[in-house]
Design an enzyme around this catalytic site. Sequence first.
Site, PDB file in Angstrom:
ATOM      1  N   HIS A 143      18.136  64.610 -22.880  1.00 48.93           N
ATOM      2  CA  HIS A 143      18.475  64.075 -24.192  1.00 48.93           C
ATOM      3  C   HIS A 143      18.661  62.579 -24.018  1.00 48.93           C
ATOM      4  O   HIS A 143      19.730  62.098 -23.644  1.00 48.93           O
ATOM      5  CB  HIS A 143      19.765  64.737 -24.707  1.00 48.93           C
ATOM      6  CG  HIS A 143      20.232  64.124 -25.981  1.00 48.93           C
ATOM      7  ND1 HIS A 143      21.510  63.754 -26.207  1.00 48.93           N
ATOM      8  CD2 HIS A 143      19.544  63.809 -27.089  1.00 48.93           C
ATOM      9  CE1 HIS A 143      21.601  63.232 -27.414  1.00 48.93           C
ATOM     10  NE2 HIS A 143      20.422  63.253 -27.963  1.00 48.93           N
ATOM     11  N   GLY A 158      23.304  58.575 -23.694  1.00 50.35           N
ATOM     12  CA  GLY A 158      24.570  58.399 -24.399  1.00 50.35           C
ATOM     13  C   GLY A 158      24.704  59.432 -25.494  1.00 50.35           C
ATOM     14  O   GLY A 158      23.726  60.069 -25.881  1.00 50.35           O
ATOM     15  N   SER A 160      25.140  61.326 -29.048  1.00 50.81           N
ATOM     16  CA  SER A 160      24.452  61.063 -30.302  1.00 50.81           C
ATOM     17  C   SER A 160      25.357  60.226 -31.188  1.00 50.81           C
ATOM     18  O   SER A 160      26.570  60.407 -31.205  1.00 50.81           O
ATOM     19  CB  SER A 160      24.073  62.366 -30.993  1.00 50.81           C
ATOM     20  OG  SER A 160      25.174  63.217 -31.009  1.00 50.81           O
ATOM     21  N   VAL A 162      25.651  56.959 -30.802  1.00 51.36           N
ATOM     22  CA  VAL A 162      26.074  55.736 -30.117  1.00 51.36           C
ATOM     23  C   VAL A 162      25.078  54.597 -30.368  1.00 51.36           C
ATOM     24  O   VAL A 162      25.383  53.418 -30.177  1.00 51.36           O
ATOM     25  CB  VAL A 162      26.291  55.990 -28.600  1.00 51.36           C
ATOM     26  CG1 VAL A 162      24.986  56.057 -27.844  1.00 51.36           C
ATOM     27  CG2 VAL A 162      27.219  54.955 -28.004  1.00 51.36           C
ATOM     28  N   GLY A 163      23.892  54.975 -30.848  1.00 51.78           N
ATOM     29  CA  GLY A 163      22.922  53.942 -31.215  1.00 51.78           C
ATOM     30  C   GLY A 163      21.701  53.841 -30.321  1.00 51.78           C
ATOM     31  O   GLY A 163      21.109  52.774 -30.186  1.00 51.78           O
ATOM     32  N   LYS A 164      21.301  54.943 -29.696  1.00 51.13           N
ATOM     33  CA  LYS A 164      20.115  54.929 -28.835  1.00 51.13           C
ATOM     34  C   LYS A 164      18.860  54.607 -29.653  1.00 51.13           C
ATOM     35  O   LYS A 164      18.077  53.749 -29.284  1.00 51.13           O
ATOM     36  CB  LYS A 164      19.913  56.295 -28.156  1.00 51.13           C
ATOM     37  CG  LYS A 164      20.977  56.649 -27.155  1.00 51.13           C
ATOM     38  CD  LYS A 164      20.608  57.918 -26.399  1.00 51.13           C
ATOM     39  CE  LYS A 164      20.554  59.150 -27.274  1.00 51.13           C
ATOM     40  NZ  LYS A 164      21.852  59.598 -27.786  1.00 51.13           N
ATOM     41  N   SER A 165      18.702  55.320 -30.753  1.00 52.08           N
ATOM     42  CA  SER A 165      17.499  55.134 -31.564  1.00 52.08           C
ATOM     43  C   SER A 165      17.449  53.744 -32.189  1.00 52.08           C
ATOM     44  O   SER A 165      16.404  53.103 -32.208  1.00 52.08           O
ATOM     45  CB  SER A 165      17.434  56.190 -32.666  1.00 52.08           C
ATOM     46  OG  SER A 165      17.464  57.474 -32.089  1.00 52.08           O
ATOM     47  N   ASP A 182      15.020  60.488 -28.173  1.00 55.50           N
ATOM     48  CA  ASP A 182      15.940  61.624 -28.212  1.00 55.50           C
ATOM     49  C   ASP A 182      15.566  62.831 -27.367  1.00 55.50           C
ATOM     50  O   ASP A 182      16.380  63.710 -27.167  1.00 55.50           O
ATOM     51  CB  ASP A 182      16.166  62.093 -29.653  1.00 55.50           C
ATOM     52  CG  ASP A 182      17.525  61.628 -30.142  1.00 55.50           C
ATOM     53  OD1 ASP A 182      18.188  60.910 -29.387  1.00 55.50           O
ATOM     54  OD2 ASP A 182      17.911  62.003 -31.245  1.00 55.50           O
ATOM     55  N   GLU A 207      14.291  58.877 -35.313  1.00 55.77           N
ATOM     56  CA  GLU A 207      15.148  59.113 -36.473  1.00 55.77           C
ATOM     57  C   GLU A 207      16.188  58.016 -36.568  1.00 55.77           C
ATOM     58  O   GLU A 207      16.937  57.758 -35.620  1.00 55.77           O
ATOM     59  CB  GLU A 207      15.861  60.471 -36.357  1.00 55.77           C
ATOM     60  CG  GLU A 207      16.593  60.845 -37.622  1.00 55.77           C
ATOM     61  CD  GLU A 207      18.046  61.228 -37.394  1.00 55.77           C
ATOM     62  OE1 GLU A 207      18.790  61.257 -38.383  1.00 55.77           O
ATOM     63  OE2 GLU A 207      18.461  61.449 -36.244  1.00 55.77           O
ATOM     64  N   ARG A 248      31.512  44.149 -13.440  1.00 57.54           N
ATOM     65  CA  ARG A 248      31.549  42.737 -13.791  1.00 57.54           C
ATOM     66  C   ARG A 248      30.740  41.918 -12.804  1.00 57.54           C
ATOM     67  O   ARG A 248      30.447  40.761 -13.045  1.00 57.54           O
ATOM     68  CB  ARG A 248      33.006  42.235 -13.801  1.00 57.54           C
ATOM     69  CG  ARG A 248      33.917  43.043 -14.708  1.00 57.54           C
ATOM     70  CD  ARG A 248      33.578  42.835 -16.158  1.00 57.54           C
ATOM     71  NE  ARG A 248      33.868  41.480 -16.567  1.00 57.54           N
ATOM     72  CZ  ARG A 248      35.011  41.107 -17.159  1.00 57.54           C
ATOM     73  NH1 ARG A 248      35.947  41.987 -17.407  1.00 57.54           N
ATOM     74  NH2 ARG A 248      35.206  39.864 -17.513  1.00 57.54           N
TER      75      ARG A 248
END
Lengths: 314, 87
Positions: A143, A158, A160, A162-165, A182, A207, A248
């Site tokens: 996924h 990450g 769903s 969270v802003g992958k697409s 996705d 999507e 960091r």
Amino acid sequence: MSNVKVRYFIEGSGRIDLQLRLIAGENGIDKEILSGEMNRPGLALAGFFDFFAYNRIQIFGQGECAFLDRMPENEKERVYFDFFKYDILCCIFTHDYKPDNLFLKFAEEKRIPVFTTRRGTTRFITLLVHVIDEVFSETKTLHATLVDVFGIGVLLMGKSGVGKSETALELVERGHRLVADDMVIVRKLDESLLMGAGTELLKHHIEIRGIGIINVREIFGIRSVRNRKRIELAVTLEEWNSGKEYDRLGLDENIFSVMDIDVPFITIPVRPGRNIPVIIETAALNQRLKKMGINSARELDEKIKKWIITEGKK
Amino acid sequence: MIEKEIVVNSDAGVHARPAMMIVREAMKYSCEVTLIKDNVEADGKSIMSVLGLAIISGSKIIVRAKGEGEDEVVDYIVNLIEKGFSA
């Protein structure tokens, strides 16, 4: 189990074109390929059937073809009858050779696909091995979203939402290429190579909440997509967690393991105001730099250490 | 963690609208929701992922949830599938 049918040899898209032409036995094209092994059926044609590996792919090269050509017509019926008694997977003739009609008639009756290719035997076998390796390679569905960023295959993971697409869309906007959104099918092609692709059904669709499903290829054009890409960097996007320590320095290499293959791995915290696509572009470029043997963090560290030593001597 | 197995019976399978119905419900819960077909796992909160399973009539799938509200969400999705998405 591969679940791959003989049909795959002529229809497998985006892969190596074997340049096969089906000349008989179309009714057997949905037979399953159970083994990727090959056999040269010369001995069987000569009537020696001990150890005849009939369930393999039968390759007829120039030798076999010359043998068929020289065979007296009155013997053919008997030889073919014996040969086709076996449940042969399929026959492939190289050098564009087309067997006689009697051979094709037998193949048709026994539902055995017969192909011919313009290619020479050795070259053809080499290509077929590649195709077969792929068919029988280990796969895993993840996924995740896969984008080619500056030539580096970046796997975005990450939860769903969270802003992958959205990140993938922004990367496409910036000239990078989408492989799959996705759902990524990952193939282990050898001990160090992971190849990612989308499913045939969902290819290049994405999507976006608020808009719905869009076809990236249609909207952004052919240069915005690619069918498959080697995975070289894994990125997890996660909501900024103030209690968590994020990297960091970049001195240590983290690893994401898929089917026992390690891929460099980074975690990027998402927070309003952070431009995630730019960060991913930078991570991809940094990965390219590392591949070329340049590790920015380590080099700066070395420089500082040297400076500390020389300053200390003053 | 809870999981239930179910055979999809609706003629049209899981196309865009039924997929959306599953995802919409899954999104209401904070727990992880997974749909599994032929050992392929899909995120129940992603439309593309659910569509990617290519669930057709007769497909056997497993609905799995892990976390808060796992029982309710699995029951709801299983019920949705049983009723052929005519909720």
